[in-house]
Motif scaffolding. Sequence first.
Motif, PDB file in Angstrom:
ATOM      1  N   ALA A  27       0.845  -1.178  -0.010  1.00 35.83           N
ATOM      2  CA  ALA A  27       0.214   0.004  -0.077  1.00 35.83           C
ATOM      3  C   ALA A  27       0.728   1.260  -0.110  1.00 35.83           C
ATOM      4  O   ALA A  27       1.928   1.422   0.652  1.00 35.83           O
ATOM      5  N   SER A  28       0.230   2.355  -0.410  1.00 36.27           N
ATOM      6  CA  SER A  28       1.091   3.679  -0.487  1.00 36.27           C
ATOM      7  C   SER A  28      -0.393   4.617  -0.027  1.00 36.27           C
ATOM      8  O   SER A  28      -1.299   4.465  -0.545  1.00 36.27           O
ATOM      9  N   ARG A  29       0.243   5.782   0.449  1.00 34.71           N
ATOM     10  CA  ARG A  29      -0.249   6.882   0.646  1.00 34.71           C
ATOM     11  C   ARG A  29       0.231   8.109   1.164  1.00 34.71           C
ATOM     12  O   ARG A  29       1.548   7.906   1.274  1.00 34.71           O
ATOM     13  N   VAL A  30      -0.396   9.341   1.179  1.00 36.98           N
ATOM     14  CA  VAL A  30       0.276  10.486   1.634  1.00 36.98           C
ATOM     15  C   VAL A  30      -0.277  10.971   2.878  1.00 36.98           C
ATOM     16  O   VAL A  30      -1.400  10.804   3.302  1.00 36.98           O
ATOM     17  N   ASP A  31       0.547  11.117   3.836  1.00 35.33           N
ATOM     18  CA  ASP A  31       0.202  11.532   5.380  1.00 35.33           C
ATOM     19  C   ASP A  31       0.989  12.617   5.977  1.00 35.33           C
ATOM     20  O   ASP A  31       2.253  12.359   5.925  1.00 35.33           O
ATOM     21  N   GLU A  49       3.756   7.346   2.506  1.00 36.37           N
ATOM     22  CA  GLU A  49       4.041   6.023   3.482  1.00 36.37           C
ATOM     23  C   GLU A  49       3.779   4.780   2.386  1.00 36.37           C
ATOM     24  O   GLU A  49       3.051   4.876   1.682  1.00 36.37           O
ATOM     25  N   VAL A  50       4.699   4.050   2.501  1.00 33.88           N
ATOM     26  CA  VAL A  50       4.674   2.692   1.674  1.00 33.88           C
ATOM     27  C   VAL A  50       4.528   1.589   2.953  1.00 33.88           C
ATOM     28  O   VAL A  50       5.538   1.629   3.565  1.00 33.88           O
ATOM     29  N   SER A  51       3.507   0.760   2.860  1.00 31.30           N
ATOM     30  CA  SER A  51       3.385  -0.107   4.097  1.00 31.30           C
ATOM     31  C   SER A  51       3.560  -1.823   3.122  1.00 31.30           C
ATOM     32  O   SER A  51       2.988  -1.809   2.140  1.00 31.30           O
ATOM     33  N   ILE A  52       4.265  -2.539   3.881  1.00 31.34           N
ATOM     34  CA  ILE A  52       4.210  -3.942   3.473  1.00 31.34           C
ATOM     35  C   ILE A  52       3.757  -4.891   4.587  1.00 31.34           C
ATOM     36  O   ILE A  52       4.484  -4.867   5.640  1.00 31.34           O
ATOM     37  N   THR A  53       2.574  -5.444   4.500  1.00 31.11           N
ATOM     38  CA  THR A  53       2.100  -6.191   5.561  1.00 31.11           C
ATOM     39  C   THR A  53       1.944  -7.624   5.133  1.00 31.11           C
ATOM     40  O   THR A  53       1.502  -7.974   3.944  1.00 31.11           O
ATOM     41  N   ASP A  54       2.342  -8.466   6.081  1.00 32.14           N
ATOM     42  CA  ASP A  54       2.343  -9.799   5.776  1.00 32.14           C
ATOM     43  C   ASP A  54       1.410 -10.678   6.867  1.00 32.14           C
ATOM     44  O   ASP A  54       1.357  -9.988   8.105  1.00 32.14           O
ATOM     45  N   SER A  55       0.936 -11.628   6.672  1.00 25.86           N
ATOM     46  CA  SER A  55       0.126 -12.523   7.504  1.00 25.86           C
ATOM     47  C   SER A  55       1.081 -13.671   8.287  1.00 25.86           C
ATOM     48  O   SER A  55       0.339 -14.768   8.777  1.00 25.86           O
ATOM     49  N   GLU A  73      19.149   6.777   3.576  1.00 26.65           N
ATOM     50  CA  GLU A  73      19.985   7.623   2.443  1.00 26.65           C
ATOM     51  C   GLU A  73      19.033   8.356   1.459  1.00 26.65           C
ATOM     52  O   GLU A  73      19.424   9.454   0.876  1.00 26.65           O
ATOM     53  N   HIS A  74      17.791   7.937   1.729  1.00 29.52           N
ATOM     54  CA  HIS A  74      16.781   8.815   1.159  1.00 29.52           C
ATOM     55  C   HIS A  74      15.957   9.761   2.150  1.00 29.52           C
ATOM     56  O   HIS A  74      14.959  10.181   1.620  1.00 29.52           O
ATOM     57  N   ARG A  75      16.706   9.899   3.084  1.00 29.03           N
ATOM     58  CA  ARG A  75      16.258  10.891   4.164  1.00 29.03           C
ATOM     59  C   ARG A  75      14.748  10.217   4.910  1.00 29.03           C
ATOM     60  O   ARG A  75      13.935  11.006   5.111  1.00 29.03           O
ATOM     61  N   GLY A  76      14.334   8.889   4.642  1.00 33.63           N
ATOM     62  CA  GLY A  76      13.152   8.363   5.075  1.00 33.63           C
ATOM     63  C   GLY A  76      13.450   7.507   6.212  1.00 33.63           C
ATOM     64  O   GLY A  76      14.675   7.364   6.970  1.00 33.63           O
ATOM     65  N   THR A  77      12.546   7.019   6.742  1.00 32.81           N
ATOM     66  CA  THR A  77      12.468   6.117   8.123  1.00 32.81           C
ATOM     67  C   THR A  77      11.810   4.823   7.748  1.00 32.81           C
ATOM     68  O   THR A  77      10.943   4.783   6.960  1.00 32.81           O
ATOM     69  N   LEU A  78      12.325   3.727   8.344  1.00 33.24           N
ATOM     70  CA  LEU A  78      11.540   2.420   8.370  1.00 33.24           C
ATOM     71  C   LEU A  78      11.184   2.014   9.759  1.00 33.24           C
ATOM     72  O   LEU A  78      12.189   1.731  10.409  1.00 33.24           O
ATOM     73  N   SER A  79      10.042   1.466   9.870  1.00 35.56           N
ATOM     74  CA  SER A  79       9.566   1.190  11.022  1.00 35.56           C
ATOM     75  C   SER A  79       8.840  -0.276  10.940  1.00 35.56           C
ATOM     76  O   SER A  79       8.592  -0.459   9.730  1.00 35.56           O
ATOM     77  N   VAL A  80       8.866  -1.047  12.119  1.00 33.03           N
ATOM     78  CA  VAL A  80       7.973  -2.161  11.984  1.00 33.03           C
ATOM     79  C   VAL A  80       7.258  -2.382  13.328  1.00 33.03           C
ATOM     80  O   VAL A  80       7.610  -1.935  14.477  1.00 33.03           O
ATOM     81  N   ILE A 110       7.597   2.456   5.418  1.00 34.52           N
ATOM     82  CA  ILE A 110       8.487   3.403   4.931  1.00 34.52           C
ATOM     83  C   ILE A 110       7.790   4.514   4.769  1.00 34.52           C
ATOM     84  O   ILE A 110       6.902   4.768   4.341  1.00 34.52           O
ATOM     85  N   ARG A 111       8.731   5.646   5.346  1.00 32.12           N
ATOM     86  CA  ARG A 111       8.250   7.409   5.263  1.00 32.12           C
ATOM     87  C   ARG A 111       9.180   7.938   4.318  1.00 32.12           C
ATOM     88  O   ARG A 111      10.398   7.781   4.975  1.00 32.12           O
ATOM     89  N   LEU A 112       8.957   8.562   3.620  1.00 28.70           N
ATOM     90  CA  LEU A 112       9.666   9.425   2.740  1.00 28.70           C
ATOM     91  C   LEU A 112       9.315  10.680   2.518  1.00 28.70           C
ATOM     92  O   LEU A 112       7.941  10.887   2.329  1.00 28.70           O
ATOM     93  N   PRO A 113      10.283  11.666   2.437  1.00 33.18           N
ATOM     94  CA  PRO A 113       9.629  13.234   2.489  1.00 33.18           C
ATOM     95  C   PRO A 113       9.224  13.402   1.021  1.00 33.18           C
ATOM     96  O   PRO A 113       9.609  13.062   0.173  1.00 33.18           O
TER      97      PRO A 113
END
Length: 357
Positions: free
Chosen positions: A278-282, A287-293, A330-337, A349-352
């Motif tokens: 998924a992707s969205r603007v917030d 924000e790009v999210s990768i969700t698994d079961s 390196e893209h000035r973003g963050t990765l959280s889990v 993933i959150r990118l400016p």
Amino acid sequence: MERKARILIADDSVDVVELLSKRLRHEGYETIEAYDGEECLARAREGSPDLIILDIMMPKMDGYEVCRNLRSNRKTAYIPVLMLTARGEVESKVRGLDAGAQDYVAKPFNFAELSARIKSLLAARAAREKLAQEEKFDALDQMMEGVVHELRNPLTSIGGFARRILDNLAEGDPNRKYARIILDEVSRLEKMIKHLVELKTAAISYKEPEDINAVIEEVRNQFQRWFEAEDIEVETDLADDIPVLALDRENMKLALSHIVENSIEAMRGISRKVLRLASRVDNGRVEVSITDSGRGIPKDKIKYLFDPFFTSKTSGPGLGLTLALRIIQEHRGTLSVESEPGKGTVFTIRLPAGRIG
């Protein structure tokens, strides 16, 4: 959304705990409550708080002893502690700091002051963690060139000779099993070398205006056969209003690929396998999210997930997520889990989304 900072409030006064919980949640924190020293230690070990507000005068175990116990346990040793007490004497303050507290506020406290001290302690912790991460990457950089140089030639020889031996062994020869094991281990080490080279080159990037949704689709197509082979249901929810971003396309594909690969492996053995992209603007960021079961990740392992060579799998070099984090930073973003054992994992993933050019 970004993970909220989690604060453990330990005080034998129900009124104080309820008041602080209400005010801190209003400010955007998660809270955990404890009403005596022993409960505080248990909550700290189980809840992995980012900060502890600790009263000194508590039943079963006072705040000084709690603090000393926290500092003696590897899991809790580096959690910042803000002590609360009705005592305002210098002696009590010094004793608390000697026990391992980072800061001290006397009751009755001003909440604005308490809030400022909390923010300061959390910021200092975040800065230390960032510095530690950078130091790990620097150490890894220094190790890479030597490891790659020393391993490549011997692995080529070992793999080549093992393949020749396997080809010359008769079917049914018990030694064929050992030759295959050698080849599998060579393949695993070659994968580690490949990741080390990727880590070294990830810091060198050339960014151009790119459509992150198109990059996500490319990664999905890249894994399509793997999805089919593993019987994985893939869902996509890509927003139409995503702005163009300054990306190194190949590096970002590499980062996303490592996260997707991690998710696929986490779903092995699960009856219903679902991967959602998924992707969205917030709030001005993409924000790009990768969700698994999949199996999910225990809380005590999440903090080490991006460390070089850490792995929650039964095998593998544990460098894929380290590489993904490095590229995103390196893209000035963050990765959280976020993860829950038995329910799955979400990588965000959150990118400016600022102006390009």
